[in-house]
Design an enzyme around this catalytic site. Structure first.
Site, PDB file in Angstrom:
ATOM      1  N   ARG A  68       0.833  -1.206   0.000  1.00 31.86           N
ATOM      2  CA  ARG A  68       0.000   0.000   0.000  1.00 31.86           C
ATOM      3  C   ARG A  68       0.869   1.258   0.000  1.00 31.86           C
ATOM      4  O   ARG A  68       1.010   1.933  -1.010  1.00 31.86           O
ATOM      5  CB  ARG A  68      -0.949  -0.020   1.208  1.00 31.86           C
ATOM      6  N   CYS A  87       4.477   9.820   0.661  1.00 36.72           N
ATOM      7  CA  CYS A  87       3.123  10.362   0.643  1.00 36.72           C
ATOM      8  C   CYS A  87       3.029  11.465  -0.410  1.00 36.72           C
ATOM      9  O   CYS A  87       3.837  12.406  -0.389  1.00 36.72           O
ATOM     10  CB  CYS A  87       2.754  10.924   2.019  1.00 36.72           C
TER      11      CYS A  87
END
Length: 302
Positions: A15, A239
């Site tokens: 992920r 991110c």
């Protein structure tokens, strides 16, 4: 040193590791990655995300991936940011959900288009529903130790957010260094105080290695009483809403260090290396893992 005998590692490579890669890993290779990780002994995997595909196109195949791996002997989590994501999760066969929110409003608006308080309010009902639906649940609190937009949020802010999460029913909470800004002194001080304030909560630590302090922060966390950490195979990660953030701490490096310290993980280094080898071939680049680099150099050091 006062160290635990065993540590729980949640593998977040499928992920967090894949969401921001410039090359999208084909669905079949995502499935193979998860299978390789389970074969290496990994028992908990954050397998995908139910963020809208518009924002994380690399994980748009979440349902297809989970359908292929849901019967493997591991607990599979999926990241869920809101009610819409939860609706997808309950149909997917996933075993657990990671509810994500940010400790600072600026990052929360960039990442989730809402304030921290808005996220807490929405998650309150979702937590109760997830427990009723039989999911394992955890909260992943971003920008705990530093925010790319607001700087240091301050310990008082973190204590206030954690307090609301605990009151909303979370018993497992990840404290995330989203931009890799934390240092060992801050980690030890803050985590010690947070654990003292909230006894009985299963806190986890999630470090990025932007400044090369990731493993040092793990040791600080161990001394502060933490026995659960996130990591990413090959050191992948980052991110899209945290400028400058690099990858997560490498699973290979974390497991190797813990084993060197006499701490059990149940995970085999060789299996992680094989998983990283496959990723290196797909992405056509070396992995950001010291152990992987040593092995690939042909060094006799094992």
């Amino acid at each position: 040193m006062n160290l635990p005998k065993k540590v729980r590692i949640t593998e977040v490579g499928p992920r967090d590791g894949l969401q921001n890669e410039p090359i999208n890993l084909p669905t079949a290779e995502k499935i193979n990655l998860i299978k390789n990780l389970v074969q290496a002994g990994v028992k908990e995997i954050e397998a995908t995300s139910f963020v809208h595909p518009k924002w994380t196109p690399n994980l748009a195949d979440a349902e297809e991936v989970l359908e292929a791996v849901k019967d493997l002997p591991a607990t599979l989590f999926a990241l869920v940011p809101n009610a819409r994501g939860y609706e997808r999760a309950i149909k997917s066969g996933v075993h657990g959900v990671t509810f994500v929110l940010s400790a600072t409003d600026s990052h929360s608006r960039k990442n989730l288009n809402r304030t921290t308080q808005d996220s807490i309010t929405e998650l309150k009902d979702l937590v109760a529903r997830a427990k009723s639906d039989g999911f394992k649940i955890r909260a992943s609190l971003s920008t705990v130790f530093g925010c790319p937009f607001e700087g240091n949020p301050g310990l008082d802010r973190i204590l206030q957010v954690v307090d609301q999460l605990v009151n909303n029913g979370f018993e497992r909470i990840g404290l995330c260094d989203t931009i890799g800004i934390a240092g060992p002194a801050q980690v030890y001080d803050w985590v010690t105080k947070i654990r003292k304030e909230f006894t009985g909560i299963d806190f986890e630590l999630h470090f990025h290695d932007t400044y090369g302090r990731g493993l040092a922060n793990v040791i600080a966390g161990l001394h502060a009483g933490i026995v659960a950490f996130d990591s990413s195979v090959g050191g992948l990660g980052g991110c899209p809403y945290a400028p400058g953030a690099t990858g997560n701490i490498s699973s290979e490096d974390l497991v190797d260090m813990l084993h060197n310290m006499g701490i059990e993980t149940g995970i085999q280094i060789d299996g992680l290396i094989r998983a990283s080898d496959a990723l290196s071939r797909e992405f056509q680049k070396p992995m950001d893992s010291q152990i992987w680099k040593v092995r690939k150099s042909g060094s006799a050091v094992k």
